[in-house]
Motif scaffolding. Structure first.
Motif, PDB file in Angstrom:
ATOM      1  N   SER A 265       0.781  -1.125   0.008  1.00  0.00           N
ATOM      2  CA  SER A 265      -0.071  -0.145  -0.053  1.00  0.00           C
ATOM      3  C   SER A 265       0.863   1.208  -0.081  1.00  0.00           C
ATOM      4  CB  SER A 265      -0.943  -0.127   1.103  1.00  0.00           C
ATOM      5  OG  SER A 265      -0.436  -0.011   2.303  1.00  0.00           O
ATOM      6  N   ARG A 266       2.000   1.247   0.571  1.00  0.00           N
ATOM      7  CA  ARG A 266       2.831   2.409   0.563  1.00  0.00           C
ATOM      8  C   ARG A 266       3.648   2.311  -1.034  1.00  0.00           C
ATOM      9  NH1 ARG A 266       0.281   4.381   2.859  1.00  0.00           N
ATOM     10  NH2 ARG A 266       0.371   6.049   1.351  1.00  0.00           N
ATOM     11  N   TYR A 267       3.912   1.476  -1.465  1.00  0.00           N
ATOM     12  CA  TYR A 267       4.284   1.406  -2.707  1.00  0.00           C
ATOM     13  C   TYR A 267       3.523   1.998  -3.710  1.00  0.00           C
ATOM     14  CZ  TYR A 267       7.807  -0.627  -6.178  1.00  0.00           C
ATOM     15  OH  TYR A 267       8.803  -0.604  -7.151  1.00  0.00           O
ATOM     16  N   ALA A 268       2.267   1.623  -3.475  1.00  0.00           N
ATOM     17  CA  ALA A 268       1.255   1.974  -4.617  1.00  0.00           C
ATOM     18  C   ALA A 268       0.716   3.315  -3.860  1.00  0.00           C
ATOM     19  CB  ALA A 268       0.226   1.045  -4.587  1.00  0.00           C
ATOM     20  N   GLY A 269       1.130   3.771  -2.846  1.00  0.00           N
ATOM     21  CA  GLY A 269       0.505   5.213  -2.649  1.00  0.00           C
ATOM     22  C   GLY A 269      -0.838   5.418  -2.053  1.00  0.00           C
TER      23      GLY A 269
ATOM     24  N   GLY B  87      -4.156  -3.649 -10.216  1.00  0.00           N
ATOM     25  CA  GLY B  87      -3.250  -4.393  -9.448  1.00  0.00           C
ATOM     26  C   GLY B  87      -3.468  -5.257  -8.218  1.00  0.00           C
ATOM     27  N   PHE B  88      -4.512  -4.369  -7.262  1.00  0.00           N
ATOM     28  CA  PHE B  88      -4.941  -4.933  -6.043  1.00  0.00           C
ATOM     29  C   PHE B  88      -5.724  -6.452  -6.402  1.00  0.00           C
ATOM     30  CE2 PHE B  88      -6.026  -0.726  -4.213  1.00  0.00           C
ATOM     31  CZ  PHE B  88      -4.696  -0.272  -3.984  1.00  0.00           C
ATOM     32  N   PHE B  89      -6.538  -6.357  -7.479  1.00  0.00           N
ATOM     33  CA  PHE B  89      -7.170  -7.544  -8.181  1.00  0.00           C
ATOM     34  C   PHE B  89      -6.306  -8.673  -8.736  1.00  0.00           C
ATOM     35  CE2 PHE B  89     -11.555  -7.647  -7.358  1.00  0.00           C
ATOM     36  CZ  PHE B  89     -11.735  -6.335  -6.966  1.00  0.00           C
ATOM     37  N   ALA B  90      -5.453  -8.072  -9.332  1.00  0.00           N
ATOM     38  CA  ALA B  90      -4.479  -9.196  -9.900  1.00  0.00           C
ATOM     39  C   ALA B  90      -3.663  -9.955  -8.830  1.00  0.00           C
ATOM     40  CB  ALA B  90      -3.475  -8.456 -10.869  1.00  0.00           C
TER      41      ALA B  90
ATOM     42  N   LYS C 187       4.924   1.951  -9.714  1.00  0.00           N
ATOM     43  CA  LYS C 187       4.752   1.922  -8.316  1.00  0.00           C
ATOM     44  C   LYS C 187       3.202   1.328  -7.997  1.00  0.00           C
ATOM     45  CE  LYS C 187       3.435   6.560  -6.983  1.00  0.00           C
ATOM     46  NZ  LYS C 187       3.575   7.646  -6.093  1.00  0.00           N
ATOM     47  N   TYR C 188       2.328   1.821  -8.820  1.00  0.00           N
ATOM     48  CA  TYR C 188       0.872   1.586  -9.005  1.00  0.00           C
ATOM     49  C   TYR C 188       0.707   0.027  -9.248  1.00  0.00           C
ATOM     50  CZ  TYR C 188       0.240   6.456  -8.580  1.00  0.00           C
ATOM     51  OH  TYR C 188       0.382   7.815  -8.118  1.00  0.00           O
ATOM     52  N   ALA C 189       1.256  -0.403 -10.239  1.00  0.00           N
ATOM     53  CA  ALA C 189       1.135  -1.666 -10.805  1.00  0.00           C
ATOM     54  C   ALA C 189       1.588  -2.883  -9.988  1.00  0.00           C
ATOM     55  CB  ALA C 189       1.561  -1.815 -12.281  1.00  0.00           C
ATOM     56  N   VAL C 190       3.141  -2.442  -9.470  1.00  0.00           N
ATOM     57  CA  VAL C 190       3.912  -3.656  -8.458  1.00  0.00           C
ATOM     58  C   VAL C 190       3.045  -3.251  -6.930  1.00  0.00           C
ATOM     59  CG1 VAL C 190       6.101  -4.335  -7.942  1.00  0.00           C
ATOM     60  CG2 VAL C 190       5.908  -3.360 -10.178  1.00  0.00           C
ATOM     61  N   GLY C 191       3.179  -2.187  -6.748  1.00  0.00           N
ATOM     62  CA  GLY C 191       2.489  -1.830  -5.333  1.00  0.00           C
ATOM     63  C   GLY C 191       1.330  -2.671  -5.132  1.00  0.00           C
ATOM     64  N   GLY C 192       0.516  -2.250  -6.307  1.00  0.00           N
ATOM     65  CA  GLY C 192      -0.852  -2.776  -5.952  1.00  0.00           C
ATOM     66  C   GLY C 192      -0.906  -4.189  -6.080  1.00  0.00           C
ATOM     67  N   LEU C 193      -0.108  -4.862  -6.928  1.00  0.00           N
ATOM     68  CA  LEU C 193      -0.176  -6.257  -7.057  1.00  0.00           C
ATOM     69  C   LEU C 193       0.214  -6.895  -5.686  1.00  0.00           C
ATOM     70  CD1 LEU C 193      -0.160  -8.516  -9.506  1.00  0.00           C
ATOM     71  CD2 LEU C 193       2.310  -8.877  -8.774  1.00  0.00           C
ATOM     72  N   ILE C 194       1.278  -6.281  -4.993  1.00  0.00           N
ATOM     73  CA  ILE C 194       1.796  -6.748  -3.643  1.00  0.00           C
ATOM     74  C   ILE C 194       0.712  -6.543  -2.819  1.00  0.00           C
ATOM     75  CG2 ILE C 194       3.583  -6.401  -1.826  1.00  0.00           C
ATOM     76  CD1 ILE C 194       5.435  -5.701  -4.129  1.00  0.00           C
TER      77      ILE C 194
ATOM     78  N   LEU D 217      -6.637   7.936 -13.287  1.00  0.00           N
ATOM     79  CA  LEU D 217      -6.079   6.711 -14.259  1.00  0.00           C
ATOM     80  C   LEU D 217      -4.980   5.904 -13.111  1.00  0.00           C
ATOM     81  CD1 LEU D 217      -6.773   5.528 -16.845  1.00  0.00           C
ATOM     82  CD2 LEU D 217      -4.954   6.683 -17.804  1.00  0.00           C
ATOM     83  N   PRO D 218      -4.187   6.774 -12.718  1.00  0.00           N
ATOM     84  CA  PRO D 218      -3.339   6.020 -11.770  1.00  0.00           C
ATOM     85  C   PRO D 218      -3.886   4.983 -10.550  1.00  0.00           C
ATOM     86  CG  PRO D 218      -2.540   8.090 -11.840  1.00  0.00           C
ATOM     87  CD  PRO D 218      -3.896   8.214 -12.561  1.00  0.00           C
ATOM     88  N   SER D 219      -5.088   5.519 -10.086  1.00  0.00           N
ATOM     89  CA  SER D 219      -5.756   4.849  -9.173  1.00  0.00           C
ATOM     90  C   SER D 219      -6.417   3.566  -9.718  1.00  0.00           C
ATOM     91  CB  SER D 219      -6.923   5.700  -8.548  1.00  0.00           C
ATOM     92  OG  SER D 219      -6.171   6.379  -7.670  1.00  0.00           O
TER      93      SER D 219
END
Lengths: 184, 137
Positions: free
Chosen positions: A139-143, A167-170, B81-88, A159-161
């Motif tokens: 969550s910190r990495y993804a902001g 990513g969350f879902f994947a 960061k959104y893609a990789v951080g989100g995946l993690i 769009l970034p969100s």
């Protein structure tokens, strides 16, 4: 009224209340994002002395820590006065799938087998620590987490969100479908 | 007390998370297995109501309680960061069935073992802060 509140709330009322909380925070001059609290708590624990990422004035985030405190109290209130007597209505297919993994549905919010204090095995502690680690780091990495990206970010057409939410879902699908059979 | 309104907002959040069962590990599993509309309904309505509200706030140039016009910060455009951080994040979300808000709500509800998840999340946040400069963003 209380009897009505005790029933499980239909999804649309919950979605509306969550949006209302986000809007309320905007009118208070703040923005809805829960995972920032994890950074603030690290700062409070003294992490700012060594790492610049945690070296900020935590008092600017006091409001969010109070929101966190409120959320704990909300959980307590829901348990004490608003508890529903009926078991959770989980889909039959999920019950079957989880059974195949050896996780039994007990009608509660959380499986006692994983989150009950009496079933606190070394494996469960390890799984919970690992899961928490991934959540905190990711969550910190993804902001941001579900509140900051899926609710606040998507509401603001960011769009970034959307990338973060995909990513969350994947990540969730990989864990559920590829890793769960190896873990459980 | 100035902070009371934030505690109250948090209380409402905690209650709605429990009553909609969004804090439930089972419900998160159901979502990732596409076996119920429940969680999609919650997130979907929240986003649709949120979009309409944010649109109106911008359109009508609404002000907050201090009289300052409400502006929503744009997210920066660093895609890795959104893609990789989100995946993690997603891996941890499915494993524990909790995101940062619900893990605290669960503790209030009485699932004290969630404290371990919180400790893990704090450790993860700390590790990110330590290695941030060395990660692609």
């Amino acid at each position: 009224m209380i009897e009505l509140l005790k029933q499980p709330w239909p999804w649309y009322t919950s979605g509306a209340v969550i949006a209302a909380i986000m809007v309320t925070l905007l009118f208070f001059g703040k923005s809805f994002g829960f995972s920032s609290n994890l950074r603030t708590l690290c700062t409070l624990a003294g992490a700012g002395k060594k790492t610049s990422f945690f070296d900020f004035d935590w008092k600017t985030q006091k409001w969010n820590l109070l929101f966190l405190l409120g959320s704990v109290l909300g959980g307590l209130i829901a348990r004490t006065w608003l508890q529903s007597q009926q078991p959770l209505q989980l889909s039959a297919a999920t019950i079957t799938d989880l059974n195949a993994l050896g996780i039994h549905f007990d009608g509660q919010l959380e499986p006692e087998q994983l989150f009950g204090l009496q079933s606190l095995s070394l494996q469960n502690v390890g799984l919970m620590l690992a899961g928490g680690l991934l959540i905190g780091f990711g969550s910190r990495y993804a902001g941001g987490c579900t509140s900051g990206h899926a609710i606040s970010g998507l509401s603001n057409l960011q769009l970034p969100s959307l990338v973060a939410v995909i990513g969350f879902f994947a990540g969730g699908l990989i864990m559920t479908h590829l890793l769960f059979p190896l873990i459980f | 007390m100035k902070g009371l309104k934030f505690i109250l907002a948090g209380i409402v959040f905690g209650i709605v998370m429990v009553k909609s069962e969004a804090v439930s590990w089972y419900r998160i599993q159901e979502m990732f297995r596409f076996q119920s509309f429940h969680m999609y309904g919650i997130i979907g309505t929240a986003v649709i109501f949120g979009m309409i509200s944010v649109f109106l706030i911008k359109k009508l140039k609404l002000r907050d309680v201090q009289g300052v016009q409400i502006r929503l910060a744009a997210k920066d455009k660093q895609w890795v960061k959104y893609a990789v951080g989100g995946l993690i994040f997603g891996l941890g979300w499915a494993l524990t069935g909790a995101c940062p808000g619900p893990m605290f709500v669960n503790i209030g509800y009485g699932y004290l073992a969630m404290t371990i998840v919180v400790l893990g999340a704090l450790a993860g946040t700390f590790v990110y802060g330590r290695v941030k400069e060395r990660l692609p963003h």
